[in-house]
Write a protein that holds these residues in place. Structure first.
Motif, PDB file in Angstrom:
ATOM      1  N   ASN A 411      44.393  16.204  17.697  1.00 37.26           N
ATOM      2  CA  ASN A 411      44.973  17.020  16.636  1.00 37.26           C
ATOM      3  C   ASN A 411      45.419  16.118  15.497  1.00 37.26           C
ATOM      4  N   ALA A 412      44.968  16.439  14.294  1.00 38.93           N
ATOM      5  CA  ALA A 412      45.236  15.572  13.134  1.00 38.93           C
ATOM      6  C   ALA A 412      46.718  15.394  12.860  1.00 38.93           C
ATOM      7  N   GLN A 413      47.543  16.332  13.319  1.00 32.89           N
ATOM      8  CA  GLN A 413      48.977  16.263  13.031  1.00 32.89           C
ATOM      9  C   GLN A 413      49.760  15.501  14.093  1.00 32.89           C
ATOM     10  N   ASN A 414      49.109  15.179  15.198  1.00 32.87           N
ATOM     11  CA  ASN A 414      49.823  14.509  16.288  1.00 32.87           C
ATOM     12  C   ASN A 414      49.989  13.013  16.021  1.00 32.87           C
ATOM     13  N   LYS A 415      51.099  12.476  16.503  1.00 29.93           N
ATOM     14  CA  LYS A 415      51.430  11.072  16.259  1.00 29.93           C
ATOM     15  C   LYS A 415      50.374  10.137  16.833  1.00 29.93           C
ATOM     16  N   ASP A 416      49.901  10.399  18.063  1.00 30.51           N
ATOM     17  CA  ASP A 416      48.946   9.474  18.667  1.00 30.51           C
ATOM     18  C   ASP A 416      47.606   9.481  17.938  1.00 30.51           C
ATOM     19  N   THR A 417      47.215  10.646  17.401  1.00 36.10           N
ATOM     20  CA  THR A 417      45.983  10.714  16.604  1.00 36.10           C
ATOM     21  C   THR A 417      46.136   9.912  15.317  1.00 36.10           C
ATOM     22  N   LYS A 418      47.269  10.084  14.654  1.00 35.37           N
ATOM     23  CA  LYS A 418      47.519   9.355  13.404  1.00 35.37           C
ATOM     24  C   LYS A 418      47.530   7.845  13.643  1.00 35.37           C
ATOM     25  N   GLU A 419      48.100   7.421  14.760  1.00 34.53           N
ATOM     26  CA  GLU A 419      48.160   5.983  15.059  1.00 34.53           C
ATOM     27  C   GLU A 419      46.754   5.410  15.230  1.00 34.53           C
ATOM     28  N   MET A 420      45.898   6.129  15.938  1.00 29.78           N
ATOM     29  CA  MET A 420      44.535   5.644  16.133  1.00 29.78           C
ATOM     30  C   MET A 420      43.772   5.593  14.815  1.00 29.78           C
ATOM     31  N   ILE A 421      43.894   6.641  14.020  1.00 29.41           N
ATOM     32  CA  ILE A 421      43.220   6.665  12.719  1.00 29.41           C
ATOM     33  C   ILE A 421      43.722   5.517  11.856  1.00 29.41           C
ATOM     34  N   GLY A 422      45.044   5.321  11.820  1.00 32.46           N
ATOM     35  CA  GLY A 422      45.622   4.253  11.017  1.00 32.46           C
ATOM     36  C   GLY A 422      45.131   2.884  11.435  1.00 32.46           C
ATOM     37  N   LEU A 423      44.989   2.671  12.738  1.00 30.50           N
ATOM     38  CA  LEU A 423      44.495   1.382  13.231  1.00 30.50           C
ATOM     39  C   LEU A 423      43.065   1.132  12.763  1.00 30.50           C
ATOM     40  N   VAL A 424      42.214   2.140  12.876  1.00 30.26           N
ATOM     41  CA  VAL A 424      40.815   1.988  12.460  1.00 30.26           C
ATOM     42  C   VAL A 424      40.740   1.688  10.964  1.00 30.26           C
ATOM     43  N   ARG A 425      41.571   2.341  10.187  1.00 33.17           N
ATOM     44  CA  ARG A 425      41.517   2.186   8.731  1.00 33.17           C
ATOM     45  C   ARG A 425      41.979   0.807   8.270  1.00 33.17           C
ATOM     46  N   LYS A 426      42.679   0.090   9.106  1.00 28.52           N
ATOM     47  CA  LYS A 426      43.145  -1.247   8.729  1.00 28.52           C
ATOM     48  C   LYS A 426      42.114  -2.335   9.028  1.00 28.52           C
ATOM     49  N   LYS A 427      40.988  -1.962   9.619  1.00 31.23           N
ATOM     50  CA  LYS A 427      39.951  -2.940   9.955  1.00 31.23           C
ATOM     51  C   LYS A 427      38.851  -2.926   8.899  1.00 31.23           C
ATOM     52  N   PHE A 428      38.292  -4.104   8.645  1.00 28.83           N
ATOM     53  CA  PHE A 428      37.163  -4.207   7.716  1.00 28.83           C
ATOM     54  C   PHE A 428      35.889  -3.912   8.506  1.00 28.83           C
ATOM     55  N   LEU A 429      35.419  -2.680   8.386  1.00 29.91           N
ATOM     56  CA  LEU A 429      34.257  -2.205   9.137  1.00 29.91           C
ATOM     57  C   LEU A 429      33.267  -1.578   8.151  1.00 29.91           C
ATOM     58  N   PRO A 430      32.580  -2.400   7.352  1.00 23.10           N
ATOM     59  CA  PRO A 430      31.761  -1.860   6.259  1.00 23.10           C
ATOM     60  C   PRO A 430      30.582  -1.012   6.715  1.00 23.10           C
ATOM     61  N   ASN A 431      30.146  -1.155   7.975  1.00 25.75           N
ATOM     62  CA  ASN A 431      29.001  -0.383   8.454  1.00 25.75           C
ATOM     63  C   ASN A 431      29.403   0.673   9.476  1.00 25.75           C
ATOM     64  N   ALA A 432      30.631   1.135   9.380  1.00 27.35           N
ATOM     65  CA  ALA A 432      31.114   2.166  10.303  1.00 27.35           C
ATOM     66  C   ALA A 432      31.320   3.480   9.564  1.00 27.35           C
ATOM     67  N   VAL A 433      31.050   4.587  10.263  1.00 28.06           N
ATOM     68  CA  VAL A 433      31.485   5.902   9.801  1.00 28.06           C
ATOM     69  C   VAL A 433      32.606   6.342  10.729  1.00 28.06           C
ATOM     70  N   ILE A 434      33.649   6.918  10.147  1.00 30.74           N
ATOM     71  CA  ILE A 434      34.845   7.288  10.908  1.00 30.74           C
ATOM     72  C   ILE A 434      34.993   8.804  10.847  1.00 30.74           C
ATOM     73  N   LEU A 435      35.034   9.432  12.008  1.00 32.62           N
ATOM     74  CA  LEU A 435      35.026  10.879  12.102  1.00 32.62           C
ATOM     75  C   LEU A 435      36.205  11.353  12.943  1.00 32.62           C
ATOM     76  N   LEU A 436      36.627  12.573  12.676  1.00 36.17           N
ATOM     77  CA  LEU A 436      37.703  13.181  13.454  1.00 36.17           C
ATOM     78  C   LEU A 436      37.187  14.459  14.105  1.00 36.17           C
ATOM     79  N   HIS A 437      37.396  14.591  15.411  1.00 38.13           N
ATOM     80  CA  HIS A 437      37.087  15.838  16.099  1.00 38.13           C
ATOM     81  C   HIS A 437      38.396  16.508  16.477  1.00 38.13           C
TER      82      HIS A 437
END
Length: 492
Positions: A411-437
């Motif tokens: 769930n996009a509003q849950n703390k654990d989801t936000k933490e995971m998304i935030g961690l991914v966004r702090k990495k330099f991953l130029p060939n990655a697509v990031i999706l939310l289910h």
């Protein structure tokens, strides 16, 4: 010695810098990283950077980034901010984040229409003189902040009695605060406080000067570049106001510059004017993909796919691959040009190739990947010449892989989801697509069918880190996710 490419005049050439950052990520070649960071450091310290009001001027007339042509272009703010953001991701150095913030805050303050679109440019001249808005004499500075503080300010920004431009001074950073602190036997904190306070006072005085003329056209393609950068800035810097600015501009463009399912080129005096060209479609599609990854709102991805489909219909060279500048519904000319050079801004073909590859990766659409390959093949000759199609080289990098699909289920509003998304966004991953289910989201499974199989485990946010659709085991521990992301390398 001075960063950048060539001698004088010197343009930022951010496409080259971003390519170097990606090459460093793929190869580990520290020379490539140094070329990028030296260029960014020298430009940030130079007169090409508006040291008081933020943003960057169009180019430097000399080799050391001191004396700019004082015009400010929206596309430069978009491309420069993106380069500094990616350098921040690649290095972790906060100074690059601060420079990006400096650019964004300038655009929000001075280049944003109340309705949400971004204006196109500010002139070099004001009060009949080039650069007058930006220049200072030592006496002016002393009168505003006092002689004691001016001694520190002048040392930091290189002010002299004779000046460095037409008898006045362009501000540029000549000494670091720690050097000044050592010379004057002061604390670094005190030096930084004096410089910061002085900048604020001079900025307030500058506001009373005659401003350069502002071109208030809202150009679709350039707004696409700026939306993309604001979306990226919102995610990397965790600044909601930047994501909001990206959304407002995207809504403005889609509501005002899309008529009868056809993009228009620019908006001025309440009118949308001229048929959109390849750049408008490609850049706005890129922006909407980035806006989806910043918000995970399916509507942006749906709109990106629609625009990409329309781009194929209007501009595609079905015989030889690649895309024409003008659409099939434009005025008939003797020949239709096919942009093949990444100059002050990327060419539409380069961005189109990147878009096709990213959308193919998101949706598993083989036809889009095939069309991207045909585009790369169509430009194989200029691709082999250094500095000609550096953005398309990034598309080649993406095409060759390895590529990652990172799906966060939760769930996009849950703390654990936000933490995971935030961690991914702090990495330099130029060939990655990031999706939310997010099961509570409507429409995302229709757009991305394979995402149906990525679900939460034990009702906890769960990450699926995949490479070319081959996934590692699901992870719902944040530390395990960090360890796995740290192992991702850019090279095969």
């Amino acid at each position: 010695a001075n960063g950048g490419f060539g001698s004088a005049p010197k343009f930022p050439q951010t496409d080259n810098i971003i390519m170097l950052l990606r090459y460093y990520n793929r190869s580990g070649n520290t020379d490539a990283l140094q070329m990028a960071t030296t260029s960014l450091d020298k430009m940030a310290n130079g007169g090409i950077h508006d040291q008081l009001g933020g943003g960057f001027h169009r180019y430097s007339t000399d080799a050391i980034w001191l004396t700019p042509h004082f015009e400010k272009m929206l596309y430069d703010q978009a491309l420069m901010s993106k380069a500094y953001l990616l350098a921040y991701l690649a290095t972790g150095n906060e100074k690059y984040a601060k420079t990006a913030i400096d650019i964004f805050d300038y655009v929000l303050r001075d280049m944003t229409d109340p309705a949400g679109g971004f204006y196109s440019a500010e002139d070099a001249d004001s009060a009949g003189k080039e650069g007058a808005f930006y220049l200072w004499s030592k006496k002016q500075v002393e009168n505003i902040i006092g002689k004691n503080d001016a001694k520190i300010f002048n040392s930091y920004f290189g002010l002299t009695d004779q000046g460095n431009f037409a008898g006045s001074n362009i501000l540029y950073i000549t000494k670091s605060p720690d050097v000044i602190a050592s010379e004057l036997n002061m604390s670094i904190d005190n030096v930084q406080r004096i410089i910061s306070n002085a900048k604020s006072k001079l900025f307030e005085v500058r506001l009373k000067r005659t401003r350069p003329f502002r071109d208030e056209k809202v150009i679709t393609a350039w707004n696409g570049l700026m939306i993309s950068s604001f979306a990226l800035g919102g995610t990397i810097l965790d600044r909601a106001e930047y994501t909001a600015a990206a959304k407002r501009s995207a809504d403005f463009i889609l509501n005002n510059l899309k008529k009868n399912l056809r993009l228009k080129r620019y908006y001025i005096t309440d009118q949308a004017v001229d048929l959109g060209v390849l750049d408008d479609y490609a850049f706005l599609t890129m922006a909407l993909i980035d806006l989806y990854q910043a918000t995970f709102e399916p509507r942006w991805l749906s709109e990106a796919m629609l625009l990409n489909s329309q781009m194929m219909e209007l501009f595609l060279d079905k015989e030889f691959g690649g895309f024409y500048l003008t659409g099939i519904d434009a005025q008939k000319l003797i020949t239709r040009s096919k942009p093949d050079y990444d100059g002050a801004i990327p060419c539409g073909n380069s961005i189109a190739a990147v878009n096709l590859l990213r959308l193919a990766q998101i949706t598993m659409d083989g036809k889009m990947k095939e069309q991207a390959q045909k585009t790369l093949e169509a430009f194989s000759a200029p691709l082999g010449r250094p500095g000609v199609l550096t953005v398309m080289i990034n598309a080649v990098d993406f095409y060759l892989g390895p590529k990652q699909e990172i799906i966060i289920a939760g769930n996009a509003q849950n703390k654990d989801t936000k933490e995971m998304i935030g961690l991914v966004r702090k990495k330099f991953l130029p060939n990655a697509v990031i999706l939310l289910h997010d099961k509570d989201q409507d429409g995302i499974e229709k757009i991305i069918p394979f995402i149906k199989n990525q679900n939460t485990i034990n009702n906890k946010a769960t990450a699926f880190v995949c490479e070319n659709y081959i996934c590692n085991r699901p992870i719902n521990d944040i530390n395990e996710l960090k360890e796995l992301l740290d192992k991702i390398k850019g090279q095969n």
